[in-house]
Design an enzyme around this catalytic site. Sequence first.
Site, PDB file in Angstrom:
ATOM      1  N   HIS A 163       6.389   9.130  -0.120  1.00 19.84           N
ATOM      2  CA  HIS A 163       5.441   8.201  -0.564  1.00 19.84           C
ATOM      3  C   HIS A 163       6.031   6.804  -0.733  1.00 19.84           C
ATOM      4  O   HIS A 163       7.227   6.561  -1.075  1.00 19.84           O
ATOM      5  CB  HIS A 163       5.156   8.488  -2.181  1.00 19.84           C
ATOM      6  CG  HIS A 163       3.989   9.713  -2.033  1.00 19.84           C
ATOM      7  ND1 HIS A 163       3.963  10.739  -3.154  1.00 19.84           N
ATOM      8  CD2 HIS A 163       3.057   9.912  -1.339  1.00 19.84           C
ATOM      9  CE1 HIS A 163       3.039  11.548  -3.158  1.00 19.84           C
ATOM     10  NE2 HIS A 163       2.485  11.024  -1.939  1.00 19.84           N
ATOM     11  N   GLU A 177      10.438  14.171  -9.967  1.00 19.07           N
ATOM     12  CA  GLU A 177       9.750  12.991 -10.219  1.00 19.07           C
ATOM     13  C   GLU A 177      11.189  12.162 -11.116  1.00 19.07           C
ATOM     14  O   GLU A 177      11.088  12.460 -12.134  1.00 19.07           O
ATOM     15  CB  GLU A 177       8.550  13.050 -10.842  1.00 19.07           C
ATOM     16  CG  GLU A 177       7.426  13.878 -10.227  1.00 19.07           C
ATOM     17  CD  GLU A 177       6.966  12.753  -9.350  1.00 19.07           C
ATOM     18  OE1 GLU A 177       6.997  11.599  -8.950  1.00 19.07           O
ATOM     19  OE2 GLU A 177       5.882  13.268  -8.502  1.00 19.07           O
ATOM     20  N   GLU A 189       7.593   4.709  -3.414  1.00 18.50           N
ATOM     21  CA  GLU A 189       8.618   5.197  -4.328  1.00 18.50           C
ATOM     22  C   GLU A 189       9.980   5.182  -3.728  1.00 18.50           C
ATOM     23  O   GLU A 189      10.914   6.083  -3.442  1.00 18.50           O
ATOM     24  CB  GLU A 189       8.263   6.693  -4.655  1.00 18.50           C
ATOM     25  CG  GLU A 189       6.803   6.693  -5.313  1.00 18.50           C
ATOM     26  CD  GLU A 189       6.447   8.229  -5.041  1.00 18.50           C
ATOM     27  OE1 GLU A 189       7.102   9.114  -4.918  1.00 18.50           O
ATOM     28  OE2 GLU A 189       4.980   8.539  -5.674  1.00 18.50           O
ATOM     29  N   HIS A 226      10.522  12.001  -5.327  1.00 16.69           N
ATOM     30  CA  HIS A 226       9.528  11.193  -5.694  1.00 16.69           C
ATOM     31  C   HIS A 226       9.801  10.545  -7.137  1.00 16.69           C
ATOM     32  O   HIS A 226      10.815  10.765  -7.684  1.00 16.69           O
ATOM     33  CB  HIS A 226       8.144  11.846  -5.996  1.00 16.69           C
ATOM     34  CG  HIS A 226       7.606  12.662  -4.830  1.00 16.69           C
ATOM     35  ND1 HIS A 226       6.577  12.179  -4.218  1.00 16.69           N
ATOM     36  CD2 HIS A 226       8.015  13.713  -4.074  1.00 16.69           C
ATOM     37  CE1 HIS A 226       6.102  12.884  -3.087  1.00 16.69           C
ATOM     38  NE2 HIS A 226       7.132  13.974  -3.068  1.00 16.69           N
TER      39      HIS A 226
HETATM   40 ZN   LIG Z   1       5.403  10.797  -4.792  1.00 18.49          ZN
END
Ligand SMILES: [Zn+2]
Length: 430
Positions: free
Chosen positions: A178, A384, A181, A309
């Site tokens: 992504h 995350e 990020e 992420h």
């Molecule tokens: Zn992500």
Amino acid sequence: MELNLSILIFALVIFTAVGAEKARFDNYHYYTISIENELQLRVLRELSEVSDSYTFADPPTYVGSSADVIVPPHQFAHFSELVEKFNLQTTLNSDNFQKLVDNESPKRQRKADLGDMDWTSYYSTVEIHVWLDKLQQTFPQYITVEEIGKSFEGRSLKLVKLSKKQNNRAIFIEGNIHAREWISGATSTYVLNELLFSSDPEIQDLANNVDWYIIPISNPDGYEFSRNSNRNWRKTRSPVSTLCNGVDPNRNFGFNWLTADESGNLGASRLPCSDTFAGSRPFSEPETQAIENFLSQNYAKFDIYLSFHSFAHMMLFPFGHTSVRIPNFNDHLNIGQAAADRLFAVDGVRYTVGPTRETLYAASGVSSDHAYGHHRIPLSYTYEMRGNGDYGNHGFVLPPEFIIPNGKEVLASLVGMVQKSRQLGYFKNQ
Ligand SMILES: [Zn+2]
């Protein structure tokens, strides 16, 4: 016809000129909203799906969670109306999102020597790739850098392998799939650097007895677009409709691509302009196809697949498209918890561990599910990382002074992860 053509050319000129500008977010407000009831959840979901002027840094997921939204000045009045009408509880994190962006990329004291990184700023794809190449020259006996493909815009997709011993089982790390990020790419290079240079015996154990395959920047077109044009960009950059570019690469993997969960939630979008557009077909993007080609040939080497992420302080494991539990659910939970405990011990940041669908939200076509469900890599996690916490609410615009603290705790989690995995019978044949 001629008129149409000249309008088209004019439009193209305008588009090119606009395309070269860097988006600014002066006086944009950045809020965290608590989601306290179903109606609020519905309203925020609708807003995130239909409005192209509100940017959701953290999408609305379930009652009891929160969502982060960036509101442009021309929507202040509308946003106030929504707040009042639906009694939204908001926290203003910043009244000028541009300031967060500026703080994140301070002017460097000096231009970094090529091949020289220190994790006090976020580096470009080229700078990272030059560093990788330099590592290969310095440690040719155990560092290999390979181009596994090219991005849509022709950038190199570089994978670095660290292997100090024959017959090690391996861990795969996919960073920065992504675009916005940034901490996820910076952390993947931080981990590699520590594996190479740390004198800590637990880190040396990881470096000596595990093989590491790392793609620091898995979506270089998106990452560069986020660095140079629009900080909030998430997707790839291929044209997908007359109006929009980009597929969400972490909704573009083949395993249960665009498959609805038990409640009918797709966990991805069919709309090309959506931030979670799944693509026209699985692996429509050269970036995801390159990873898939590599995994198809090498899946048997891996005991763990990691997708990096930000931001939520979470370690998620399969599945995202269903709440049905995977066969080694308990192993994933115990190993994830051991990793999260080691992470917590570094700086007091508490990660939640659980399956994606139950812990975060429905998501289909994600890489970690594909690695587990299709390639049968036995352990698979989505990290995350830091964004909002006791250290401030930054969303994915995490200031560079947090790269090292975030890197240290993630590295510690990997120690806990590998140690617990071994106890439970993974990482055999060493
Ligand atoms: Zn992500």
